[in-house]
Motif scaffolding. Structure first.
Motif, PDB file in Angstrom:
ATOM      1  N   ASN A 165      39.682 129.130  82.792  1.00  0.00           N
ATOM      2  CA  ASN A 165      39.845 130.671  82.986  1.00  0.00           C
ATOM      3  C   ASN A 165      38.524 131.341  82.061  1.00  0.00           C
ATOM      4  OD1 ASN A 165      40.329 133.074  83.807  1.00  0.00           O
ATOM      5  ND2 ASN A 165      42.548 133.244  82.879  1.00  0.00           N
ATOM      6  N   GLN A 166      37.307 131.093  82.497  1.00  0.00           N
ATOM      7  CA  GLN A 166      36.092 131.696  81.534  1.00  0.00           C
ATOM      8  C   GLN A 166      35.155 132.278  82.724  1.00  0.00           C
ATOM      9  OE1 GLN A 166      34.631 129.147  78.315  1.00  0.00           O
ATOM     10  NE2 GLN A 166      35.898 127.868  79.225  1.00  0.00           N
ATOM     11  N   ARG A 167      34.688 133.063  82.243  1.00  0.00           N
ATOM     12  CA  ARG A 167      33.643 133.937  83.446  1.00  0.00           C
ATOM     13  C   ARG A 167      32.669 132.748  83.761  1.00  0.00           C
ATOM     14  NH1 ARG A 167      30.447 139.538  82.363  1.00  0.00           N
ATOM     15  NH2 ARG A 167      29.320 139.613  84.247  1.00  0.00           N
ATOM     16  N   PHE A 168      31.933 132.004  82.764  1.00  0.00           N
ATOM     17  CA  PHE A 168      30.929 131.263  83.441  1.00  0.00           C
ATOM     18  C   PHE A 168      31.412 129.914  84.154  1.00  0.00           C
ATOM     19  CE2 PHE A 168      32.257 127.716  80.387  1.00  0.00           C
ATOM     20  CZ  PHE A 168      31.461 126.535  81.202  1.00  0.00           C
ATOM     21  N   VAL A 169      32.932 129.725  84.018  1.00  0.00           N
ATOM     22  CA  VAL A 169      33.370 128.790  84.981  1.00  0.00           C
ATOM     23  C   VAL A 169      33.056 129.432  86.393  1.00  0.00           C
ATOM     24  CG1 VAL A 169      35.424 127.421  85.760  1.00  0.00           C
ATOM     25  CG2 VAL A 169      34.391 127.479  83.213  1.00  0.00           C
ATOM     26  N   LYS A 170      33.972 130.658  86.440  1.00  0.00           N
ATOM     27  CA  LYS A 170      34.146 131.395  87.752  1.00  0.00           C
ATOM     28  C   LYS A 170      32.713 131.746  88.375  1.00  0.00           C
ATOM     29  CE  LYS A 170      35.397 135.862  89.696  1.00  0.00           C
ATOM     30  NZ  LYS A 170      35.766 137.216  89.250  1.00  0.00           N
ATOM     31  N   GLU A 171      31.645 131.923  87.741  1.00  0.00           N
ATOM     32  CA  GLU A 171      30.215 132.225  88.301  1.00  0.00           C
ATOM     33  C   GLU A 171      29.565 131.032  88.553  1.00  0.00           C
ATOM     34  OE1 GLU A 171      28.939 135.203  85.621  1.00  0.00           O
ATOM     35  OE2 GLU A 171      30.410 136.969  86.426  1.00  0.00           O
ATOM     36  N   GLU A 172      29.688 129.893  87.857  1.00  0.00           N
ATOM     37  CA  GLU A 172      28.662 129.076  87.716  1.00  0.00           C
ATOM     38  C   GLU A 172      29.217 127.713  88.303  1.00  0.00           C
ATOM     39  OE1 GLU A 172      25.967 128.750  84.323  1.00  0.00           O
ATOM     40  OE2 GLU A 172      26.465 130.965  83.884  1.00  0.00           O
ATOM     41  N   VAL A 173      30.460 127.433  88.012  1.00  0.00           N
ATOM     42  CA  VAL A 173      31.071 126.028  88.108  1.00  0.00           C
ATOM     43  C   VAL A 173      31.647 126.113  89.468  1.00  0.00           C
ATOM     44  CG1 VAL A 173      32.683 124.424  87.563  1.00  0.00           C
ATOM     45  CG2 VAL A 173      31.339 125.484  85.800  1.00  0.00           C
ATOM     46  N   ILE A 216      30.706 120.339  79.981  1.00  0.00           N
ATOM     47  CA  ILE A 216      30.071 121.479  81.031  1.00  0.00           C
ATOM     48  C   ILE A 216      30.308 122.727  80.103  1.00  0.00           C
ATOM     49  CG2 ILE A 216      30.287 122.775  83.106  1.00  0.00           C
ATOM     50  CD1 ILE A 216      31.051 120.089  84.316  1.00  0.00           C
ATOM     51  N   SER A 217      29.282 123.439  79.691  1.00  0.00           N
ATOM     52  CA  SER A 217      29.614 124.666  79.097  1.00  0.00           C
ATOM     53  C   SER A 217      28.505 125.657  79.101  1.00  0.00           C
ATOM     54  CB  SER A 217      29.853 124.406  77.384  1.00  0.00           C
ATOM     55  OG  SER A 217      28.434 123.929  76.772  1.00  0.00           O
ATOM     56  N   THR A 218      28.392 126.811  78.537  1.00  0.00           N
ATOM     57  CA  THR A 218      27.328 127.551  78.678  1.00  0.00           C
ATOM     58  C   THR A 218      25.955 127.289  77.881  1.00  0.00           C
ATOM     59  OG1 THR A 218      28.053 128.811  76.644  1.00  0.00           O
ATOM     60  CG2 THR A 218      28.938 129.440  78.808  1.00  0.00           C
ATOM     61  N   ARG A 219      26.370 125.934  77.145  1.00  0.00           N
ATOM     62  CA  ARG A 219      25.100 125.202  76.468  1.00  0.00           C
ATOM     63  C   ARG A 219      24.775 123.844  76.836  1.00  0.00           C
ATOM     64  NH1 ARG A 219      26.071 126.988  69.837  1.00  0.00           N
ATOM     65  NH2 ARG A 219      25.871 129.104  70.198  1.00  0.00           N
ATOM     66  N   ASN A 220      25.991 123.197  77.405  1.00  0.00           N
ATOM     67  CA  ASN A 220      25.642 121.880  77.871  1.00  0.00           C
ATOM     68  C   ASN A 220      25.677 121.631  79.248  1.00  0.00           C
ATOM     69  OD1 ASN A 220      25.772 120.922  75.196  1.00  0.00           O
ATOM     70  ND2 ASN A 220      27.959 120.933  75.055  1.00  0.00           N
ATOM     71  N   ASN A 221      24.879 121.174  80.019  1.00  0.00           N
ATOM     72  CA  ASN A 221      24.729 120.652  81.395  1.00  0.00           C
ATOM     73  C   ASN A 221      25.052 121.940  82.320  1.00  0.00           C
ATOM     74  OD1 ASN A 221      24.486 117.910  81.097  1.00  0.00           O
ATOM     75  ND2 ASN A 221      26.264 118.047  80.264  1.00  0.00           N
ATOM     76  N   ARG A 222      24.490 123.057  81.707  1.00  0.00           N
ATOM     77  CA  ARG A 222      24.860 124.210  82.835  1.00  0.00           C
ATOM     78  C   ARG A 222      24.023 124.179  83.857  1.00  0.00           C
ATOM     79  NH1 ARG A 222      24.591 130.597  79.756  1.00  0.00           N
ATOM     80  NH2 ARG A 222      25.611 131.505  81.572  1.00  0.00           N
ATOM     81  N   GLY A 223      24.796 124.283  84.916  1.00  0.00           N
ATOM     82  CA  GLY A 223      24.422 124.464  86.613  1.00  0.00           C
ATOM     83  C   GLY A 223      24.344 122.939  86.858  1.00  0.00           C
ATOM     84  N   ASP A 224      24.601 121.931  86.300  1.00  0.00           N
ATOM     85  CA  ASP A 224      24.750 120.446  86.754  1.00  0.00           C
ATOM     86  C   ASP A 224      25.992 119.892  86.486  1.00  0.00           C
ATOM     87  OD1 ASP A 224      23.820 117.934  87.486  1.00  0.00           O
ATOM     88  OD2 ASP A 224      23.384 117.392  85.355  1.00  0.00           O
TER      89      ASP A 224
END
Length: 408
Positions: A165-173, A216-224
């Motif tokens: 339940n994080q914004r980057f998960v919603k928008e990028e994962v 997978i995080s905002t710093r690790n493997n972002r977009g992969d």
């Protein structure tokens, strides 16, 4: 308009921590004090307010069926109700609360205006998590369901794994192109998959594990996303890449079951006995109750598929009744019985058990309301991991008051 604090009704649909519609103020206060998900922050708010109630922000109130319901400002009203003794805090010391008047000025308005005020104040301030925001927009503002909300409704993946339940998960994962790579698709209110329910559950559980471990995080493997998944997960994607999409609706129950099983396997590599192991207690009601509860837990572990997800609440209720029985036998009230022995019982635990206590936020301060929850809130008491952590220290407490040396 000034309204009496005792007349104000806490909003059950507060996006911060919604509760069942028939919940009372006491149920909401119990949740706020426990703050299992760290959404309320009452001590910090009370400290920020100082010695006196802060009038700079007025609660937003809507009259519903003649009752003033607090749409915004629930935290302030909770603090006031505790300060004035209008709710029961079960003997828990809540220090540093500001003084409250008996009546406080409120912004009384229509439901439409109140909802707009709540949205404007909280939607983008960071006080709501993405799923909470999406639920509010759909339920109260009549917006279309977001793909994130549809995914949760169809799979339960986000509530089962709060770190999602994080914004980057919603928008990028869970964005459209990544879902397509995973053989998944959200179309309106529908969720489609190229895979079986078990395979879909495995894919989602792998993603949850990678986000939880920060692979997978905002710093690790972002977009992969696909690139960091397990080889077994990638094999599923390759094997099914040419298969047709199917609406998961028809197999939603099977998917939920598979997700539950997958989650259990990942979070519980091996079963730990309740109370952390065998207790050696004096003969009597407490010992009999303990043995029955240990047998019940063992039966539950072996037959989980037959029980509802809320059954662990029964374990919590039994823990409370066991502690009450023990306290009665030594002629002490429950709070004193538990608190006076908590630290010595905790000292008896091994390193892993102490870590579990910390991870599940079981402390000398909140163990009593955690036990009380078993009597007042069936759904909220269903966290079996927290109940197990409580059982470790309860085992030490029982040993202190009713223990005997093990037979040799």
């Amino acid at each position: 308009m000034s309204l009496k604090l005792e007349d104000l009704v806490l909003w059950t649909e507060n996006p911060r921590d919604p509760i069942r519609a028939d919940a009372k103020d006491q149920d909401i206060v119990d949740r706020a004090i426990l703050d299992s998900h760290r959404k309320w922050g009452l001590p910090k708010l009370a400290k920020d307010m100082g010695k006196h109630y802060d009038f700079s922000e007025l609660p937003t109130v809507v009259f519903q069926s003649g009752r003033p319901v607090v749409y915004d400002g629930n935290r302030r009203v909770v603090i006031g109700k505790i300060k004035k003794g209008l709710v029961n805090v079960d003997g828990i010391d809540v220090p540093g609360l500001p003084d409250f008047p008996d009546e406080i000025p409120c912004n009384v308005c229509s439901k439409t205006i109140a909802l707009e005020n709540v949205l404007r104040k909280h939607a983008d301030s960071g006080s709501w998590l993405p799923l909470e925001r999406d639920i509010f927009l759909h339920k109260h503002m009549k917006r279309d369901k977001s793909p994130f909300l549809v995914l949760e409704e169809r799979t339960g993946i986000i509530s089962a794994n709060p770190k999602l339940n994080q914004r980057f998960v919603k928008e990028e994962v869970f964005r459209d192109d990544v879902l397509a790579e995973l053989g998944l698709r959200i179309d309106g209110d529908s969720f489609h998959s190229r895979h079986t329910s078990e395979e879909t559950a495995a894919i989602l559980a792998d993603i949850a594990q990678k986000v939880g471990s920060k692979a997978i995080s905002t710093r690790n493997n972002r977009g992969d996303v696909v690139g960091v998944l397990d080889d077994s997960t990638k094999a599923i994607l390759v094997a099914n890449e040419s298969k047709r999409f199917k609406d998961v609706k028809d197999g939603q129950e099977a998917l939920a079951s598979a997700m539950s099983l997958r989650q259990t396997r990942r979070t519980r590599p091996k079963e730990t006995p309740i109370f952390g192991g065998t207790l050696y207690l004096e003969s009597g009601d407490v010992n009999n109750f303990y043995r029955d509860l240990a047998d019940l837990y063992e039966f539950y572990v072996k037959n989980k598929a037959k029980f509802s997800q809320s059954f662990p609440s029964v374990i919590r209720m039994a823990l409370r009744l066991l502690v009450e029985t023990a306290a009665d036998e030594v002629d002490e009230d429950l709070a004193n019985y538990v608190k006076s022995r908590f630290q010595s019982a905790k000292a008896m635990l091994n390193k892993d058990q102490k870590t579990t206590l910390a991870a599940q936020s079981v402390t000398e301060t909140n163990i009593v309301p955690l036990l009380q929850m078993g009597a007042h809130n069936y759904t909220a008491a269903s966290n079996i991991h927290q109940s197990m952590a409580m059982s470790f220290v309860i085992g030490g407490i029982l040993t202190d008051s009713h223990g005997k040396a093990p037979s040799k």
